[in-house]
Design a protein around this motif. Structure first.
Motif, PDB file in Angstrom:
ATOM      1  N   PRO A 155       1.001  -1.114   0.190  1.00  0.00           N
ATOM      2  CA  PRO A 155      -0.138  -0.205  -0.097  1.00  0.00           C
ATOM      3  C   PRO A 155       0.438   1.321  -0.194  1.00  0.00           C
ATOM      4  O   PRO A 155       2.137   1.026   0.355  1.00  0.00           O
ATOM      5  N   ALA A 156       0.503   2.253  -0.769  1.00  0.00           N
ATOM      6  CA  ALA A 156       1.400   3.456  -1.009  1.00  0.00           C
ATOM      7  C   ALA A 156       1.913   3.611   1.496  1.00  0.00           C
ATOM      8  O   ALA A 156       1.088   3.813   1.679  1.00  0.00           O
ATOM      9  N   ARG A 157       2.726   4.826   1.135  1.00  0.00           N
ATOM     10  CA  ARG A 157       2.995   4.984   2.614  1.00  0.00           C
ATOM     11  C   ARG A 157       3.859   6.462   1.660  1.00  0.00           C
ATOM     12  O   ARG A 157       4.742   6.483   0.533  1.00  0.00           O
ATOM     13  N   GLN A 158       4.167   7.000   2.067  1.00  0.00           N
ATOM     14  CA  GLN A 158       4.867   8.956   2.698  1.00  0.00           C
ATOM     15  C   GLN A 158       5.993   8.099   1.993  1.00  0.00           C
ATOM     16  O   GLN A 158       6.876   7.872   3.142  1.00  0.00           O
ATOM     17  N   ILE A 159       6.914   8.633   1.036  1.00  0.00           N
ATOM     18  CA  ILE A 159       8.290   9.353   1.165  1.00  0.00           C
ATOM     19  C   ILE A 159       9.200  10.375   0.963  1.00  0.00           C
ATOM     20  O   ILE A 159      10.179  10.503   0.381  1.00  0.00           O
ATOM     21  N   GLY A 160       8.099  11.790   1.252  1.00  0.00           N
ATOM     22  CA  GLY A 160       8.691  12.344   0.688  1.00  0.00           C
ATOM     23  C   GLY A 160       7.861  13.934   1.156  1.00  0.00           C
ATOM     24  O   GLY A 160       6.827  13.181   1.346  1.00  0.00           O
ATOM     25  N   TRP A 161       7.949  14.855   0.290  1.00  0.00           N
ATOM     26  CA  TRP A 161       7.833  16.033   0.582  1.00  0.00           C
ATOM     27  C   TRP A 161       7.385  16.585  -0.689  1.00  0.00           C
ATOM     28  O   TRP A 161       8.529  16.764  -1.364  1.00  0.00           O
ATOM     29  N   GLY A 163       6.275  20.546  -3.652  1.00  0.00           N
ATOM     30  CA  GLY A 163       5.548  21.528  -3.448  1.00  0.00           C
ATOM     31  C   GLY A 163       4.705  21.582  -4.597  1.00  0.00           C
ATOM     32  O   GLY A 163       4.375  20.518  -5.282  1.00  0.00           O
ATOM     33  N   LYS A 164       4.150  22.812  -4.426  1.00  0.00           N
ATOM     34  CA  LYS A 164       3.137  23.441  -5.800  1.00  0.00           C
ATOM     35  C   LYS A 164       3.855  22.722  -7.143  1.00  0.00           C
ATOM     36  O   LYS A 164       2.469  22.939  -8.001  1.00  0.00           O
ATOM     37  N   SER A 165       5.154  22.673  -7.314  1.00  0.00           N
ATOM     38  CA  SER A 165       5.786  22.427  -8.818  1.00  0.00           C
ATOM     39  C   SER A 165       5.569  21.008  -9.526  1.00  0.00           C
ATOM     40  O   SER A 165       5.413  20.419 -10.391  1.00  0.00           O
ATOM     41  N   GLY A 166       4.977  20.379  -8.469  1.00  0.00           N
ATOM     42  CA  GLY A 166       4.682  18.452  -8.623  1.00  0.00           C
ATOM     43  C   GLY A 166       6.672  17.905  -8.208  1.00  0.00           C
ATOM     44  O   GLY A 166       6.638  16.614  -8.338  1.00  0.00           O
ATOM     45  N   HIS A 167       7.373  19.006  -8.409  1.00  0.00           N
ATOM     46  CA  HIS A 167       8.703  18.261  -7.823  1.00  0.00           C
ATOM     47  C   HIS A 167       9.052  18.475  -6.553  1.00  0.00           C
ATOM     48  O   HIS A 167       8.569  19.034  -5.499  1.00  0.00           O
ATOM     49  N   ARG A 168       9.684  17.286  -5.830  1.00  0.00           N
ATOM     50  CA  ARG A 168      10.712  16.882  -4.491  1.00  0.00           C
ATOM     51  C   ARG A 168      11.033  17.757  -3.990  1.00  0.00           C
ATOM     52  O   ARG A 168      12.046  18.257  -4.244  1.00  0.00           O
ATOM     53  N   LEU A 169      10.380  17.947  -2.550  1.00  0.00           N
ATOM     54  CA  LEU A 169      11.562  19.019  -1.896  1.00  0.00           C
ATOM     55  C   LEU A 169      12.729  18.994  -1.130  1.00  0.00           C
ATOM     56  O   LEU A 169      12.953  17.508  -1.207  1.00  0.00           O
ATOM     57  N   HIS A 170      13.274  19.336  -1.316  1.00  0.00           N
ATOM     58  CA  HIS A 170      14.854  19.544  -0.226  1.00  0.00           C
ATOM     59  C   HIS A 170      14.995  20.601   0.805  1.00  0.00           C
ATOM     60  O   HIS A 170      14.356  21.293   1.065  1.00  0.00           O
ATOM     61  N   GLU A 171      15.120  19.383   1.619  1.00  0.00           N
ATOM     62  CA  GLU A 171      15.578  20.199   2.972  1.00  0.00           C
ATOM     63  C   GLU A 171      16.891  20.934   3.363  1.00  0.00           C
ATOM     64  O   GLU A 171      17.584  20.249   3.070  1.00  0.00           O
ATOM     65  N   ILE A 172      16.247  21.968   4.222  1.00  0.00           N
ATOM     66  CA  ILE A 172      17.512  22.852   3.889  1.00  0.00           C
ATOM     67  C   ILE A 172      18.203  22.873   4.946  1.00  0.00           C
ATOM     68  O   ILE A 172      19.362  23.263   5.846  1.00  0.00           O
ATOM     69  N   ASP A 173      17.060  22.449   5.669  1.00  0.00           N
ATOM     70  CA  ASP A 173      17.809  22.981   7.056  1.00  0.00           C
ATOM     71  C   ASP A 173      16.511  21.975   7.975  1.00  0.00           C
ATOM     72  O   ASP A 173      15.472  21.232   8.129  1.00  0.00           O
ATOM     73  N   ASP A 174      16.857  21.970   9.836  1.00  0.00           N
ATOM     74  CA  ASP A 174      15.730  20.583  10.523  1.00  0.00           C
ATOM     75  C   ASP A 174      14.435  21.578  10.283  1.00  0.00           C
ATOM     76  O   ASP A 174      13.436  21.804  10.776  1.00  0.00           O
ATOM     77  N   LYS A 175      13.857  20.724   9.778  1.00  0.00           N
ATOM     78  CA  LYS A 175      12.420  20.808   9.521  1.00  0.00           C
ATOM     79  C   LYS A 175      12.085  21.878   8.228  1.00  0.00           C
ATOM     80  O   LYS A 175      10.958  22.618   8.646  1.00  0.00           O
ATOM     81  N   LEU A 176      12.709  21.942   7.879  1.00  0.00           N
ATOM     82  CA  LEU A 176      12.219  23.577   6.274  1.00  0.00           C
ATOM     83  C   LEU A 176      12.893  22.499   5.276  1.00  0.00           C
ATOM     84  O   LEU A 176      13.859  22.268   5.315  1.00  0.00           O
ATOM     85  N   TRP A 177      12.504  23.170   4.259  1.00  0.00           N
ATOM     86  CA  TRP A 177      11.988  22.344   3.077  1.00  0.00           C
ATOM     87  C   TRP A 177      11.608  23.751   1.659  1.00  0.00           C
ATOM     88  O   TRP A 177      10.718  24.286   2.239  1.00  0.00           O
ATOM     89  N   LYS A 178      12.624  22.935   0.796  1.00  0.00           N
ATOM     90  CA  LYS A 178      12.557  24.691  -0.012  1.00  0.00           C
ATOM     91  C   LYS A 178      12.090  23.387  -1.863  1.00  0.00           C
ATOM     92  O   LYS A 178      12.366  22.336  -1.575  1.00  0.00           O
ATOM     93  N   ASP A 179      10.949  24.171  -2.555  1.00  0.00           N
ATOM     94  CA  ASP A 179      10.681  23.677  -3.817  1.00  0.00           C
ATOM     95  C   ASP A 179      12.085  24.920  -4.761  1.00  0.00           C
ATOM     96  O   ASP A 179      12.200  25.852  -4.793  1.00  0.00           O
ATOM     97  N   THR A 180      12.496  23.930  -5.216  1.00  0.00           N
ATOM     98  CA  THR A 180      14.336  24.353  -5.950  1.00  0.00           C
ATOM     99  C   THR A 180      13.581  25.124  -7.249  1.00  0.00           C
ATOM    100  O   THR A 180      13.916  26.071  -8.000  1.00  0.00           O
ATOM    101  N   VAL A 181      12.458  25.018  -7.905  1.00  0.00           N
ATOM    102  CA  VAL A 181      12.304  25.510  -8.849  1.00  0.00           C
ATOM    103  C   VAL A 181      10.985  26.396  -8.473  1.00  0.00           C
ATOM    104  O   VAL A 181      11.022  27.605  -9.386  1.00  0.00           O
ATOM    105  N   THR A 182      10.060  26.644  -7.468  1.00  0.00           N
ATOM    106  CA  THR A 182       9.518  27.854  -7.926  1.00  0.00           C
ATOM    107  C   THR A 182      10.252  28.970  -6.573  1.00  0.00           C
ATOM    108  O   THR A 182      10.040  30.092  -6.138  1.00  0.00           O
ATOM    109  N   GLY A 183      11.142  28.405  -5.342  1.00  0.00           N
ATOM    110  CA  GLY A 183      12.308  28.793  -4.038  1.00  0.00           C
ATOM    111  C   GLY A 183      10.957  29.449  -2.999  1.00  0.00           C
ATOM    112  O   GLY A 183      11.653  29.083  -2.711  1.00  0.00           O
ATOM    113  N   ASP A 184       9.662  28.479  -3.267  1.00  0.00           N
ATOM    114  CA  ASP A 184       9.231  28.236  -1.968  1.00  0.00           C
ATOM    115  C   ASP A 184       9.912  27.403  -1.026  1.00  0.00           C
ATOM    116  O   ASP A 184      10.171  26.457  -1.440  1.00  0.00           O
ATOM    117  N   ILE A 185       9.634  27.998   0.426  1.00  0.00           N
ATOM    118  CA  ILE A 185       9.865  27.868   1.619  1.00  0.00           C
ATOM    119  C   ILE A 185       8.919  26.679   2.681  1.00  0.00           C
ATOM    120  O   ILE A 185       7.778  27.532   2.460  1.00  0.00           O
TER     121      ILE A 185
END
Length: 200
Positions: A155-161, A163-185
């Motif tokens: 069954p489906a399990r969460q493997i990440g987060w 963003g609105k761009s559809g791209h996988r988010l990158h963790e830039i700090d503890d519990k802080l994530w960035k969409d490298t396409v849009t720049g959204d945090i």
């Protein structure tokens, strides 16, 4: 702009099709279904009775959207996706008489705005797919999916987060994530993701 409906499509008279929408070859839209503006319904897709689809959504070829599903704005449904509606499917009752509509209660899948369901994924009702979440191709979803979550597997399990761009988010700090396409945090709080102030 009037909707475009291919001659081979089967559209119930009580269905509502929004302006600018396109219904392609051999698609079926059942009674009292409501399709918003600028929606694309691909070849061979099935939209069940009373299903609601928000504007700017895309329903790809041969997807099956069974009632009482509800799709928000800008939802992507990949090819051959199935949204089920029967928790305990049987063709017959325990006494082997054929089941009728009065012998079971349909349950629906709710997909929030911006979410995407990959090709051949199956969502087992009742489940809710959160805003901007992504369900990977071939996944089988058996429980609710959080906003911005990326889920995969059977069954489906969460493997990440994502963003609105559809791209996988990158963790830039503890519990802080960035969409490298849009720049959204995004900030992760108590297992849920929220956009930080100052981002769209």
């Amino acid at each position: 702009m009037s909707p475009t409906v291919h001659d081979s499509a089967d559209i119930a008279g009580s269905a509502k099709i929004g302006s600018g929408s396109k219904i392609w070859h051999h698609a079926q839209v059942r009674e009292n279904a409501s399709i918003g503006e600028n929606v694309i319904v691909g070849r061979g897709a099935y939209i069940g009775t009373g299903v609601e689809i928000g504007p700017n959504s895309k329903i790809q070829n041969y997807s099956l959207i069974y009632e009482p599903a509800h799709l928000g704005d800008g939802v992507f449904i990949g090819p051959a996706v199935v949204l089920t509606n029967d928790t305990y499917p049987r063709a017959v009752n325990p006494d082997m008489t054929a089941k009728s509509a009065s012998d079971w209660t349909p349950v629906g899948v709710a997909i929030k705005s911006g979410a995407a369901i990959g090709a051949r994924a199956v969502c087992i009702a009742p489940v809710t797919i959160g805003e901007w979440a992504t369900v990977a191709a071939g996944a089988v979803v058996t429980r609710d999916v959080k906003n911005y979550a990326l889920v995969a597997g059977v069954p489906a399990r969460q493997i990440g987060w994502v963003g609105k761009s559809g791209h996988r988010l990158h963790e830039i700090d503890d519990k802080l994530w960035k969409d490298t396409v849009t720049g959204d945090i995004y900030a992760e709080v108590d297992g849920h993701l929220k956009m930080t102030e100052g981002t769209n």
